[in-house]
Enzyme design. Structure first.
Site, PDB file in Angstrom:
ATOM      1  N   ASP A   1     -12.900   3.285  -0.810  1.00 20.94           N
ATOM      2  CA  ASP A   1     -12.061   3.557   0.020  1.00 20.94           C
ATOM      3  C   ASP A   1     -12.563   4.699   0.856  1.00 20.94           C
ATOM      4  OD1 ASP A   1     -10.168   2.846   1.368  1.00 20.94           O
ATOM      5  OD2 ASP A   1      -8.730   4.362   1.137  1.00 20.94           O
ATOM      6  N   HIS A   2     -12.335   4.234   2.529  1.00 18.71           N
ATOM      7  CA  HIS A   2     -13.203   5.659   2.477  1.00 18.71           C
ATOM      8  C   HIS A   2     -14.822   6.800   1.688  1.00 18.71           C
ATOM      9  CE1 HIS A   2      -8.434   6.204   4.269  1.00 18.71           C
ATOM     10  NE2 HIS A   2      -9.176   5.179   4.325  1.00 18.71           N
TER      11      HIS A   2
ATOM     12  N   TYR B   1     -15.203   4.130   7.478  1.00 13.28           N
ATOM     13  CA  TYR B   1     -15.347   2.973   7.058  1.00 13.28           C
ATOM     14  C   TYR B   1     -17.304   2.346   7.253  1.00 13.28           C
ATOM     15  CZ  TYR B   1     -11.011   1.847   5.382  1.00 13.28           C
ATOM     16  OH  TYR B   1     -10.125   1.716   5.021  1.00 13.28           O
TER      17      TYR B   1
ATOM     18  N   HIS C   1      -7.441   0.212  -4.244  1.00 12.40           N
ATOM     19  CA  HIS C   1      -8.450   0.962  -3.714  1.00 12.40           C
ATOM     20  C   HIS C   1      -8.972   2.064  -4.651  1.00 12.40           C
ATOM     21  CE1 HIS C   1      -6.538  -0.229   0.754  1.00 12.40           C
ATOM     22  NE2 HIS C   1      -7.316  -1.074   0.282  1.00 12.40           N
TER      23      HIS C   1
ATOM     24  N   HIS D   1       1.082  -1.160  -0.317  1.00  8.55           N
ATOM     25  CA  HIS D   1      -0.093   0.154  -0.030  1.00  8.55           C
ATOM     26  C   HIS D   1       1.326   1.405   0.183  1.00  8.55           C
ATOM     27  CE1 HIS D   1      -2.607   3.266   1.546  1.00  8.55           C
ATOM     28  NE2 HIS D   1      -3.709   2.357   1.632  1.00  8.55           N
TER      29      HIS D   1
ATOM     30  N   CYS E   1      -3.768   2.081  -4.311  1.00  9.80           N
ATOM     31  CA  CYS E   1      -4.387   3.732  -3.974  1.00  9.80           C
ATOM     32  C   CYS E   1      -4.496   4.240  -4.732  1.00  9.80           C
ATOM     33  CB  CYS E   1      -4.192   3.561  -2.444  1.00  9.80           C
ATOM     34  SG  CYS E   1      -5.307   4.111  -1.553  1.00  9.80           S
TER      35      CYS E   1
HETATM   36  C1  DNO Z   1      -6.974   2.985   5.697  1.00  9.65           C
HETATM   37  C2  DNO Z   1      -5.894   1.875   5.042  1.00  9.65           C
HETATM   38  C3  DNO Z   1      -4.977   2.045   5.631  1.00  9.65           C
HETATM   39  C4  DNO Z   1      -3.958   0.438   4.930  1.00  9.65           C
HETATM   40  C5  DNO Z   1      -2.593  -0.117   5.255  1.00  9.65           C
HETATM   41  C6  DNO Z   1      -2.670  -1.044   4.491  1.00  9.65           C
HETATM   42  O1  DNO Z   1      -7.567   3.407   5.164  1.00  9.65           O
HETATM   43  O2  DNO Z   1      -6.119   2.553   3.231  1.00  9.65           O
HETATM   44  O3  DNO Z   1      -4.573   1.117   6.852  1.00  9.65           O
HETATM   45  O4  DNO Z   1      -5.252  -0.467   5.282  1.00  9.65           O
HETATM   46  O5  DNO Z   1      -1.662   1.442   5.277  1.00  9.65           O
HETATM   47  O6  DNO Z   1      -1.121  -1.721   5.550  1.00  9.65           O
END
Ligand code: DNO
Length: 424
Positions: A380-381, A397, A327, A262, A300
Site C-alpha cells: 500500500d502507498h 500509487y 494492506h 477497511h 490495513c
Molecule cells: C487508500 C485506501 C482507501 C481505501 C478505502 C476502502 O489508499 O486505503 O481509500 O481504499 O478506504 O474503502
C-alpha cells in the site's frame, strides 16, 4: 467452523506448507498511468480495483463487472486473445451511501442497491469486497509530497496543519474543544505562517477527495455534510453499521463474496465525526455482529499502525481467521499525533512480526482445508522515487515506489518462510 469455506472436493493435504500471500496491485482502471502490463511485470497476479465511474450508491451491474473483469484478465489486442496472467481478486471499494451511514429513513432503498451489487459481484465470481465506514471523508492526509531525507516523497498527516485547517479555515463550530491549548497555539502559528497558495493546497488535500475515496467538497458543502452528523455519536454510528451488516452479510454469504471492512485512516476522530473502525475492540465488535468469515476485515497495517495501542501481530493472531485482505505499509508517528508514511520495512510497523503472523494464519487455514488459505495482500502507498518524481501519478500509487514496497515485502516473506520459523 465456517464450513462454507471448506473445499467441496477432497483435497489431499500437502505435507509441507509452502503458502505465500497472493500478491495483488491496486489499479485505478483504464485511466491509471500504471498499466496492466506494468502490473504483470511487477510480479502481481491479482488486481484490486473498482468501477470508479459508478456513482456512490448505484448498483454495479453484472454486465459492467463482467466487462471490466474481461478487460483485466484477457489481452484482446492480439489474435487470438490471450490471458494476461492477472485475475480480478478484490474489489476496492464499493462505497457505502451516506444515507446508510447516517441511518436515514430511506437507508433501506440504498441497502437494497448494495445487496444487488454484492449479488452481481458474486455472479461474476470476484471473491473479496472491500468497503469502509468512515463518515464524510475517506482516507485523509495534509501533504501528498512530503520530501524525505533521501529526496523521495511521501504522504503525510501533519496534526498542527490539520488543526489549523479545522479551526481557522473551515472555522468549524466548537472545533477548539477537540484540541489542547498547546495544539491550538501551534496550529495558529502554523496557519499564520502559510501563504494563500499553501492554504489552498492544504484545503485541497484534505477535502477535495483522494483517489478511490469519497467525492470531493467545497468548504460550504463540507460544512453541510458535517452538520448532518450533529446528532450522530459513536454509539448511534456503530448501531447504523450493525444494521447494515445484519442486512448485507447474509447476502454476501449466499453470493460467496467475502466482505472486508477497511479501518479508519487515520484511526481517530476527525472534525468531531464519529469513528468506529479504529481499534481492536472496534474490529472485534464488527466481526461479532454476524460471526461469519464473510463478515471480515481488510487489515490495513498503515492505518491501524498509527495508534500505538494497536498491537498488529497480536490482532492478526486473535482475529486472523476473519482477515480477507491485507494492506501492508508502515507509518512513522510523531509525538504530536502527526505521522508520515515510512518505507514498507521501516517505521513503527513491525513488518516481520506482521508477515509471520499472516503466514501462521495461512498455515492454520491450510490445515482446516479452507478455500481462502492464501490471503490477498497489496503493498500500500509507496513513496515517489526515481522516475515517479517526474510523472503525474495517483498519490501513494506511483509504479516504482509501490514496486519497491512489494519487492521488499515478498523478500521478507520468502525469508520468513525459508527460515522455518512459521512451523515453530
Ligand atoms: C487508500 C485506501 C482507501 C481505501 C478505502 C476502502 O489508499 O486505503 O481509500 O481504499 O478506504 O474503502
Amino acid at each position: 467452523m465456517f464450513k462454507e469455506l471448506v473445499n467441496d472436493c477432497e483435497k489431499v493435504q500437502s505435507k509441507s506448507f509452502n503458502m505465500k500471500m497472493e500478491q495483488t496491485w491496486r489499479w485505478y482502471g483504464p485511466s491509471d498511468p500504471v498499466t496492466l502490463a506494468d502490473i504483470r511485470q511487477a510480479g502481481a497476479t491479482g488486481i484490486v480495483t473498482a468501477l470508479h465511474e459508478v456513482p456512490i450508491g448505484e448498483v454495479w451491474t453484472e454486465e459492467a463487472i463482467r466487462e471490466r473483469k474481461q478487460l483485466i484478465e484477457t489481452d484482446s489486442s492480439c489474435t487470438p486473445a490471450k490471458p494476461r496472467g492477472l485475475s480480478w481478486s478484490v474489489i476496492e471499494s464499493i462505497p457505502v451511501h451516506e444515507d446508510i451511514k447516517q441511518g436515514k429513513p430511506n437507508r433501506d432503498k440504498w441497502i437494497e442497491k448494495y445487496k444487488e451489487s454484492i449479488r452481481n459481484v458474486g455472479r461474476v465470481g470476484i471473491p473479496v469486497l472491500t468497503y469502509n465506514w468512515m463518515p464524510v471523508v475517506d482516507w485523509t492526509r495534509t501533504n501528498l509530497a512530503m520530501e524525505l531525507e533521501d529526496g523521495a516523497k511521501a504522504l503525510s498527516f501533519d496534526f498542527p496543519e490539520f488543526a489549523a485547517f479545522d479551526m481557522f479555515m473551515l472555522k468549524r463550530d466548537g472545533a477548539e474543544k477537540d484540541y489542547s491549548e498547546e495544539m491550538i497555539a501551534t496550529a495558529k502559528a502554523c496557519f499564520e505562517s502559510m501563504n494563500a497558495e499553501k492554504r489552498y493546497i492544504l484545503q485541497k488535500n484534505i477535502i477535495a477527495g483522494l483517489p478511490g475515496g469519497q467525492e470531493g467538497y467545497t468548504i460550504e458543502e463540507f460544512k453541510k455534510r458535517l452538520q448532518e452528523y450533529d446528532d450522530i455519536d459513536s454509539n448511534k454510528y456503530r448501531e447504523n453499521l450493525k444494521y447494515f451488516l445484519e442486512q448485507i452479510v447474509p447476502v454476501a454469504i449466499e453470493s460467496g463474496v467475502r466482505l472486508a471492512i477497511h479501518p479508519d485512516d487515520p484511526p481517530m476522530p476527525l472534525f468531531g465525526l464519529p469513528r468506529v473502525v479504529s481499534t481492536e475492540a472496534d474490529l472485534q465488535y464488527i466481526i461479532n455482529v454476524v460471526d461469519s468469515i464473510y463478515n471480515g476485515l481488510c487489515f490495513c497495517t498503515g492505518s491501524l499502525g498509527v495508534r500505538p495501542d494497536n498491537d498488529l501481530p497480536g490482532m492478526i493472531e486473535r482475529m486472523g481467521n476473519k482477515v480477507n485482505f491485507l494492506h501492508l505499509r508502515s507509518t512513522q508517528r510523531e509525538i504530536d499525533g502527526s505521522f508520515h508514511e515510512a518505507s514498507h520495512l521501516r517505521g513503527d510497523v513491525d513488518m516481520y512480526q506482521v508477515i509471520l503472523a499472516v503466514l501462521r494464519e495461512q498455515k492454520k487455514r491450510h490445515a482446516q482445508n479452507r478455500r481462502d488459505e492464501q490471503i490477498p495482500m497489496r503493498a500500500d502507498h509507496g513513496h515517489m522515487i526515481l522516475d515517479d518524481l517526474n510523472k503525474k501519478t495517483n498519490p501513494g500509487y506511483s509504479a516504482i515506489g509501490l514496486l519497491r514496497g512489494m519487492a521488499e515485502l515478498r523478500g521478507l516473506e520468502l525469508g520468513i518462510e525459508k527460515s522455518g520459523v512459521v512451523y515453530k
